[in-house]
Design an enzyme around this catalytic site. Sequence first.
Site, PDB file in Angstrom:
ATOM      1  N   ASP A 121      -9.746  -5.829  17.993  1.00  0.00           N
ATOM      2  CA  ASP A 121      -8.997  -6.962  17.908  1.00  0.00           C
ATOM      3  C   ASP A 121      -7.458  -6.568  18.232  1.00  0.00           C
ATOM      4  OD1 ASP A 121      -7.595  -9.313  17.552  1.00  0.00           O
ATOM      5  OD2 ASP A 121      -8.931  -9.658  15.882  1.00  0.00           O
ATOM      6  N   GLU A 167     -13.238 -16.379  19.016  1.00  0.00           N
ATOM      7  CA  GLU A 167     -11.995 -16.494  19.868  1.00  0.00           C
ATOM      8  C   GLU A 167     -12.179 -17.021  21.096  1.00  0.00           C
ATOM      9  OE1 GLU A 167      -9.284 -17.731  18.248  1.00  0.00           O
ATOM     10  OE2 GLU A 167      -9.489 -16.793  16.191  1.00  0.00           O
ATOM     11  N   HIS A 199     -11.186 -16.765  14.311  1.00  0.00           N
ATOM     12  CA  HIS A 199     -11.594 -15.335  13.518  1.00  0.00           C
ATOM     13  C   HIS A 199     -11.447 -15.486  11.964  1.00  0.00           C
ATOM     14  CE1 HIS A 199     -11.350 -10.798  14.625  1.00  0.00           C
ATOM     15  NE2 HIS A 199     -12.737 -11.007  13.704  1.00  0.00           N
ATOM     16  N   HIS A 228      -4.937  -7.852  17.159  1.00  0.00           N
ATOM     17  CA  HIS A 228      -4.220  -8.254  15.964  1.00  0.00           C
ATOM     18  C   HIS A 228      -4.879  -7.669  14.673  1.00  0.00           C
ATOM     19  CE1 HIS A 228      -3.715 -11.466  18.604  1.00  0.00           C
ATOM     20  NE2 HIS A 228      -2.561 -11.626  18.453  1.00  0.00           N
ATOM     21  N   ASP A 246      -4.728  -8.970  11.567  1.00  0.00           N
ATOM     22  CA  ASP A 246      -5.604  -9.841  10.830  1.00  0.00           C
ATOM     23  C   ASP A 246      -5.675  -9.700   9.241  1.00  0.00           C
ATOM     24  OD1 ASP A 246      -5.804 -11.556  12.982  1.00  0.00           O
ATOM     25  OD2 ASP A 246      -7.927 -10.958  13.120  1.00  0.00           O
ATOM     26  N   ASP A 248     -13.122  -9.810  18.588  1.00  0.00           N
ATOM     27  CA  ASP A 248     -12.201 -10.676  18.905  1.00  0.00           C
ATOM     28  C   ASP A 248     -12.025 -10.784  20.282  1.00  0.00           C
ATOM     29  OD1 ASP A 248     -10.037 -12.567  19.684  1.00  0.00           O
ATOM     30  OD2 ASP A 248      -9.251 -12.327  17.530  1.00  0.00           O
ATOM     31  N   HIS A 251      -6.837 -17.658  10.595  1.00  0.00           N
ATOM     32  CA  HIS A 251      -7.559 -16.801  11.432  1.00  0.00           C
ATOM     33  C   HIS A 251      -6.508 -15.328  11.578  1.00  0.00           C
ATOM     34  CE1 HIS A 251      -5.609 -17.188  15.768  1.00  0.00           C
ATOM     35  NE2 HIS A 251      -4.621 -17.446  14.782  1.00  0.00           N
ATOM     36  N   ASP A 277      -9.919 -11.482  22.286  1.00  0.00           N
ATOM     37  CA  ASP A 277      -8.380 -11.172  22.536  1.00  0.00           C
ATOM     38  C   ASP A 277      -8.152  -9.637  22.697  1.00  0.00           C
ATOM     39  OD1 ASP A 277      -7.457 -10.384  19.874  1.00  0.00           O
ATOM     40  OD2 ASP A 277      -6.803 -12.496  19.717  1.00  0.00           O
TER      41      ASP A 277
END
Length: 300
Positions: free
Chosen positions: A122, A272, A99, A124, A126, A227, A139, A229
């Site tokens: 996402d 990712e 990312h 996260h 980030d 992303d 990332h 994830d």
Amino acid sequence: MENLQISVIGVPIDFGQMRRGVDMGPSAIRYAGAIERLEAIGHTVKDEGDIYVSNAAQLEVHPKLRNLGAVVEACTQLSNRVKETVEQKKFPLILGGDHSIAIGTLAGLAHHYKNLGVIWYDAHADMNTAETSPSGNIHGMPLAVAMGMGHEKLTNIGGSGAKIKPENLVIIGARSVDEGEKALIKEKGIKVYSMHEIDRLGMTAVMKDALEYLASRNVDGVHLSLDLDGLDPLHTPGVGTPVPGGITYRESHLAMEMLQESGVLTSAEFVEVNPVLDTKNSTANVAVELMGSLLGESLV
């Protein structure tokens, strides 16, 4: 939706984090049939190939920013490619790679969109910097960089200063947020729909509210940074930082369909995908299926 001129750009980089293999993500997504799927919808698709990523060992080493030189070099190239793609009035579709590549994508888009809206799908936030990051993995920093915070070699990619405004950002699916990121989210008043909101309100309400929020900001374009994830690892096992309790496969298709129906999307990236950690390329397959929903695929 209208038929688009889509430019697909691969960024085979895994230097923004520690687990090798995500550099093969663009190849895995192509192997899963991304180009053919988008062409079947009716779009004109040109695969522009991959940008060149140098060996990190030959570039600058920084004590708190892992593989800084390699990330700067790759993101600078990507920024230029995205800028050129939009100049040609084509739709940039970026395939990662980790990312950290979003630093380059957003820098390239900033040349053309002065009030860009961003949907960050996402697990996260980030939003770390070298000072707040527990790992030094870049990332986990692209949104902070895009807002003008962080090492100047990162924030100066594609031109100095911030590339997006905090008030034009929406995060969807967050469930693993570091303490420094929580403080920044509160300080900047960033719109976040965590899994709590998705569970409580439902994805339909979340997407409706997110799109209305961006419209109220009078954004001149919307970029999706997805992303894999963000989804629950039951659906996307091939990611480097899986977090249980994520968005479901069906909720994700609904989100992509609603974003497509809104007619505001101007660019997208999928990141990712790590085939080394995957099972029978299932994560790349999910990425391609979501691309289909995002870009107008329908059952009838």
